[in-house]
Design an enzyme around this catalytic site. Structure first.
Site, short mmCIF file in Angstrom:
data_model
loop_
_atom_site.label_atom_id
_atom_site.label_comp_id
_atom_site.label_asym_id
_atom_site.label_seq_id
_atom_site.Cartn_x
_atom_site.Cartn_y
_atom_site.Cartn_z
N LYS A 157 0.84 -1.19 0.00
CA LYS A 157 0.00 0.00 0.00
C LYS A 157 0.88 1.25 0.00
CE LYS A 157 -3.71 1.76 2.97
NZ LYS A 157 -4.57 1.40 4.11
N ARG A 183 -5.03 -5.50 6.66
CA ARG A 183 -5.52 -6.84 7.03
C ARG A 183 -6.95 -7.09 6.57
NH1 ARG A 183 -4.39 -3.57 11.15
NH2 ARG A 183 -5.97 -2.97 12.64
N GLU A 196 -4.04 -7.89 15.56
CA GLU A 196 -3.63 -6.53 15.20
C GLU A 196 -4.82 -5.58 15.38
OE1 GLU A 196 -0.13 -5.75 12.24
OE2 GLU A 196 -1.99 -5.41 11.15
N HIS A 255 -2.75 -34.58 17.88
CA HIS A 255 -1.59 -35.36 18.32
C HIS A 255 -0.51 -34.45 18.88
CE1 HIS A 255 -3.18 -39.09 16.62
NE2 HIS A 255 -3.80 -38.25 15.82
C1 G6Q Z 1 -2.37 -4.39 8.27
C2 G6Q Z 1 -1.18 -3.63 8.56
C3 G6Q Z 1 0.09 -4.21 8.02
C4 G6Q Z 1 0.39 -3.86 6.57
C5 G6Q Z 1 1.85 -4.23 6.27
C6 G6Q Z 1 2.24 -3.97 4.84
O1 G6Q Z 1 -3.47 -4.06 8.56
O2 G6Q Z 1 -1.39 -2.32 8.19
O3 G6Q Z 1 0.14 -5.60 8.17
O4 G6Q Z 1 -0.48 -4.51 5.71
O5 G6Q Z 1 2.70 -3.53 7.15
O6 G6Q Z 1 2.09 -2.61 4.53
P1 G6Q Z 1 2.23 -2.11 3.05
O7 G6Q Z 1 1.13 -2.70 2.26
O8 G6Q Z 1 2.16 -0.61 3.11
O9 G6Q Z 1 3.57 -2.60 2.55
#
Ligand code: G6Q
Length: 542
Positions: A207, A269, A354, A385
């Site tokens: 992101k 997430r 989280e 097990h």
């Molecule tokens: C999830 C968090 C976290 C995030 C990662 C990757 O809810 O925000 O797990 O997805 O840190 O972030 P980027 O997509 O920005 O690389």
């Protein structure tokens, strides 16, 4: 200032009720009501939730629903679907439900309908995935793609990775879809060691496009590719899923055509249904992904529309509140009886821990009660097990979700009947246990009786669907997402930020410079951290 949840009359009523329930055994509850299973079951979006093997009565549930209403759960749910900025510390809406909105209804946030953009990006993802699947997307040397490697971490890895495993039976087997998340070079090296660069496509899923692990892996992937192909090959072998067009272009990816967008109102997430699902679309195709969205949407509608009493995610959430806030359960096990779901516990671990691993309430006050549990699990029957011993006879209370399917994709002999016999037997044994009298009636030698006794009264839910497929997977994941949301509302915490991830990132940056420094750096950490850094610097050359 709002009233602290544990000061609510409804909370105190549950505390009082706990004392009454302390003496009640599931054996007695089942004996008293021959229709208990019917009374404590419900169905939604193809899933049966049998919650009869929980330490609850109608009174317990009544008080839990009253607590949920006192916490304004219904208006909170409407605020989420309505695009309000419920992620308060980041001042954002939380609209993952728009990503799988399969109706014609608009979804507004900040006065704008997000659906046209959601649909446009989805089409772009479908179109690209189809080109990869059909072989019309060619690598630099004109060969079709045979491996897609997703480079992402956390929310940009766990969802598509879990779902690709879960839906293997629906996947193309001639295109290998792989995931690299860890900054440990071993992960990258092992995932690409048998791949042909000419037929490999990397999806850089981030992101922010700044995450250390992902960017390190992306740069290593670039080097790996350019060891055998020229610089221009990057454009044919890398695409990005990101919100950061500038950094994507700087990496050499055509942000106009080969970047798939998402939005700040999609939490990492909660992003499986966004373009983050691209590797999954390559694996299962448009039709499969649309069925997944349909499953998500069906559970979303159920959650939005059903009364609290008949609402599957709400019931799951309130049972968790009962165990974690009133009966002292510290952890919660998710036990899928389907090998394809082997990454589900890891996925839910992030989703739940989280989101609800928070210690400050919405107004910044420390909460005087425990919040999100430790979530863990393994696919059945392996766990039986290994750690089930502790669930059966240990000293801790561990509520469990057992997840199973009536049909298998691999109907070998009687494997599936055996698998399902185990799931049903486990929940029965956990609930009813085995008494000393029963053991004696079987002529168990007296000295062994205390060791062979099973107290029982161990709570479980059973979630049963006809078949693991894109639709049922979508509905299941949505149920857990909404469960987590409801618990966050009852505990009065903010479920959609993750500030706890930040501190480690900042400290790691500082230490990295110290590890790389040519001359011995001045270390100003504590004595333990200083000594560990020195030892690593001295010994890393072997
Ligand atoms: C999830 C968090 C976290 C995030 C990662 C990757 O809810 O925000 O797990 O997805 O840190 O972030 P980027 O997509 O920005 O690389």
């Amino acid at each position: 200032m709002s009233i602290v949840r544990s000061e609510l009359t409804e909370w105190k009523a549950l505390e009082a009720h706990r004392a009454e329930m302390d003496r009640v055994h599931l054996r007695a509850l089942f004996a008293a009501d021959p229709q208990r299973a019917e009374h404590f079951s419900l169905e939604a979006a193809g899933w049966l939730l049998d919650y009869s093997k929980n330490r609850i009565t109608k009174t317990t549930l009544g008080r839990l629903f009253a607590l949920a209403r006192a916490c304004d759960l219904e208006p909170a749910r409407d605020a989420m679907f309505g695009g309000e900025h419920i992620n308060a510390t980041e001042d954002r809406a939380v609209l993952h439900t728009a990503l799988r909105n399969r109706s014609d209804a608009p979804v507004y946030t900040d006065g704008e309908d997000v659906m046209p953009e959601v649909r446009a990006v989805l089409e772009q993802v479908f179109d690209f995935a189809e080109r990869v699947r059909s072989g019309s997307w060619k690598g630099h040397t004109g060969k079709p793609v045979r491996a897609v490697v997703n480079l992402g971490i956390g929310g940009s890895d766990l969802g598509p990775c879990m779902a690709c495993e879960a839906l293997k039976a629906f996947s193309r087997r001639d295109i290998s879809v792989r995931f690299v998340s860890n900054v440990d070079g071993t992960h990258f090296a092992e995932q690409v060691r048998d791949l042909d660069p000419e037929q490999t496509l990397f999806v850089v899923a981030s992101k922010s496009f700044t995450t250390q692990e992902t960017m390190t892996n992306a740069h290593s992937a670039r080097e790996w590719l350019l060891a055998s192909l020229p610089e221009q090959a990057v454009a044919r072998h890398f695409v990005a899923v990101s919100t950061n067009a500038e950094l994507v272009s700087r990496f050499g990816i055509d942000a106009e055509r080969n970047m798939f967008r998402f939005w700040d109102w999609v939490g990492g997430r909660y992003s499986l249904c966004s373009a983050i699902g691209l590797p999954l679309v390559v694996a299962i195709g448009r039709e499969g992904f649309e069925q997944l969205l349909d499953g998500f949407h069906a559970m979303d509608r159920h959650f939005a529309e059903a009364s609290l009493e008949r609402n599957l995610p709400v019931v799951m959430a309130l049972l968790g509140v009962w165990y974690h806030s009133f009966l002292g359960a510290e952890s919660f096990a998710v036990l899928p009886y389907d090998q394809y779901l082997h990454r589900l516990p890891a996925y839910l671990q992030q989703a739940d821990m989280e989101s609800n691993g928070k210690g400050a309430d919405r107004e910044g006050r420390p909460v005087p009660y425990t919040t999100g549990p430790v979530l863990w699990g393994e696919p059945g029957t392996n766990g039986q097990h290994a750690f089930y011993q502790l669930i059966h006879q240990g000293t801790r209370l561990i509520p469990c979700d057992f997840i199973g399917f009536c049909r298998s994709h691999n109907a070998l002999g009687d494997h599936h009947a055996k698998l399902m016999a185990n799931i049903f037997a486990q929940t029965e044994a956990l609930a009813f246990g085995k008494t000393a009298e029963e053991l004696r009636a079987e002529s168990t030698p007296e000295p062994l009786v205390p060791f062979k006794c099973f107290e029982g009264n161990r709570p479980t839910n059973t979630l049963l669907a006809d078949e693991l497929n894109p639709y049922s997977l979508g509905a299941l994941v949505a149920a857990y997402e909404h469960k987590i949301f409801c618990q966050g509302i009852v505990w009065n915490i903010l479920s959609f930020d993750q500030w706890g991830v930040q501190l480690g990132k900042v400290l790691a940056g500082k230490i990295l410079a110290e590890l790389k420094a040519a001359a011995s750096p001045d270390l100003a950490h504590d004595s333990s951290t200083n000594a560990l850094i020195r030892r690593f610097r001295e010994r890393r050359q072997g």
